[in-house]
Motif scaffolding. Structure first.
Motif, PDB file in Angstrom:
ATOM      1  N   ASP A  75       0.853  -1.186   0.000  1.00 28.24           N
ATOM      2  CA  ASP A  75       0.000   0.000   0.000  1.00 28.24           C
ATOM      3  C   ASP A  75       0.895   1.245   0.000  1.00 28.24           C
ATOM      4  O   ASP A  75       2.124   1.148   0.051  1.00 28.24           O
ATOM      5  CB  ASP A  75      -0.996  -0.014   1.169  1.00 28.24           C
ATOM      6  CG  ASP A  75      -0.363   0.116   2.549  1.00 28.24           C
ATOM      7  OD1 ASP A  75       0.723   0.729   2.688  1.00 28.24           O
ATOM      8  OD2 ASP A  75      -0.969  -0.383   3.518  1.00 28.24           O
ATOM      9  N   LEU A  76       0.277   2.395  -0.046  1.00 30.23           N
ATOM     10  CA  LEU A  76       0.988   3.666  -0.178  1.00 30.23           C
ATOM     11  C   LEU A  76       1.964   3.894   0.982  1.00 30.23           C
ATOM     12  O   LEU A  76       3.130   4.259   0.767  1.00 30.23           O
ATOM     13  CB  LEU A  76      -0.041   4.796  -0.254  1.00 30.23           C
ATOM     14  CG  LEU A  76       0.383   6.152  -0.745  1.00 30.23           C
ATOM     15  CD1 LEU A  76       1.134   6.085  -2.061  1.00 30.23           C
ATOM     16  CD2 LEU A  76      -0.849   7.054  -0.890  1.00 30.23           C
ATOM     17  N   LEU A 127       4.917  10.300  -3.505  1.00 28.09           N
ATOM     18  CA  LEU A 127       4.092   9.387  -2.707  1.00 28.09           C
ATOM     19  C   LEU A 127       3.656  10.030  -1.391  1.00 28.09           C
ATOM     20  O   LEU A 127       2.525   9.818  -0.929  1.00 28.09           O
ATOM     21  CB  LEU A 127       4.842   8.077  -2.437  1.00 28.09           C
ATOM     22  CG  LEU A 127       5.087   7.180  -3.654  1.00 28.09           C
ATOM     23  CD1 LEU A 127       5.814   5.915  -3.237  1.00 28.09           C
ATOM     24  CD2 LEU A 127       3.800   6.845  -4.374  1.00 28.09           C
ATOM     25  N   LYS A 130       0.830  12.347  -2.250  1.00 28.89           N
ATOM     26  CA  LYS A 130      -0.358  11.552  -2.552  1.00 28.89           C
ATOM     27  C   LYS A 130      -1.005  11.022  -1.267  1.00 28.89           C
ATOM     28  O   LYS A 130      -2.219  11.086  -1.096  1.00 28.89           O
ATOM     29  CB  LYS A 130       0.029  10.384  -3.473  1.00 28.89           C
ATOM     30  CG  LYS A 130      -1.115   9.531  -3.930  1.00 28.89           C
ATOM     31  CD  LYS A 130      -0.637   8.461  -4.912  1.00 28.89           C
ATOM     32  CE  LYS A 130      -1.774   7.576  -5.376  1.00 28.89           C
ATOM     33  NZ  LYS A 130      -1.315   6.543  -6.316  1.00 28.89           N
ATOM     34  N   ALA A 131      -0.176  10.525  -0.342  1.00 32.38           N
ATOM     35  CA  ALA A 131      -0.692   9.993   0.928  1.00 32.38           C
ATOM     36  C   ALA A 131      -1.332  11.101   1.765  1.00 32.38           C
ATOM     37  O   ALA A 131      -2.362  10.879   2.415  1.00 32.38           O
ATOM     38  CB  ALA A 131       0.425   9.303   1.707  1.00 32.38           C
TER      39      ALA A 131
END
Length: 188
Positions: A75-76, A127, A130-131
């Protein structure tokens, strides 16, 4: 890159684990069963060999990062954590607790290591953003997170402090990222 160069650099890493910086070109020659002349055909001196080995190591890190990014089973948050502490499989046995010796004896080589740590954050930044946008981690300034991670890694590598602990470099990295990520994860 020639296969001979790779073998020499892999041997440098092995000898560094055993002897720190006290290995010689003779040691490399004996380990590989090649002449010193062969080594000097590939590298002009120990400085050039160290610079090339740093680049070689960071190239392996970039390959491992690509594997992590392509791994759809993560997952992220897992991807972020793995990217930050990324070590290629063949480098997990390196005793990074000895890197401080390079800072003292080969400051230009250490400077290159520090520069490489401070660059190539694009994918991790992406990332993290994005998270944060998805509400998976708290919003913090990404440069602050980056400074914290870089500071910890440089402290691990640039001082004898880590060598005074029972922790391996990999264990220290994993503990660091666990502390950072558990501080970032939004508790639901």
């Amino acid at each position: 890159m020639t296969e001979t160069k790779k073998m020499i650099m892999d041997t440098v890493i092995d000898l560094f684990n055993v002897k720190g910086l006290k290995f010689t070109m003779d040691d490399i020659s004996k380990e590989l069963h090649i002449s010193k002349k062969t080594i000097y055909k590939e590298f002009n001196d120990k400085d050039e060999l160290f610079f090339a080995t740093v680049d070689y190591g960071f190239s392996a890190i970039k390959q491992k990062e690509a594997e992590i990014l392509a791994d759809d089973s993560l997952d992220l948050v897992e991807k972020i954590a793995k990217l930050i502490v990324c070590l290629p499989d063949n480098y997990k046995n390196i005793d990074f607790r000895r890197v401080y010796q390079i800072k003292e004896k080969y400051p230009d080589v250490y400077k290159k290591v520090a520069e490489r740590i401070e660059t190539d954050w694009e994918e991790t930044d992406r990332l993290l953003k994005k998270a944060m946008d998805q509400g998976v981690i708290q919003k913090f300034p990404i440069p602050l997170i980056k400074l914290m991670v870089e500071g910890a890694i440089e402290k691990f590598l640039g001082s004898q402090d880590l060598s005074k602990t029972e922790l391996s470099y990999e264990e220290a990295l994993n503990s660091m990222i666990d502390i950072i990520m558990n501080g970032l994860i939004i508790k639901k």
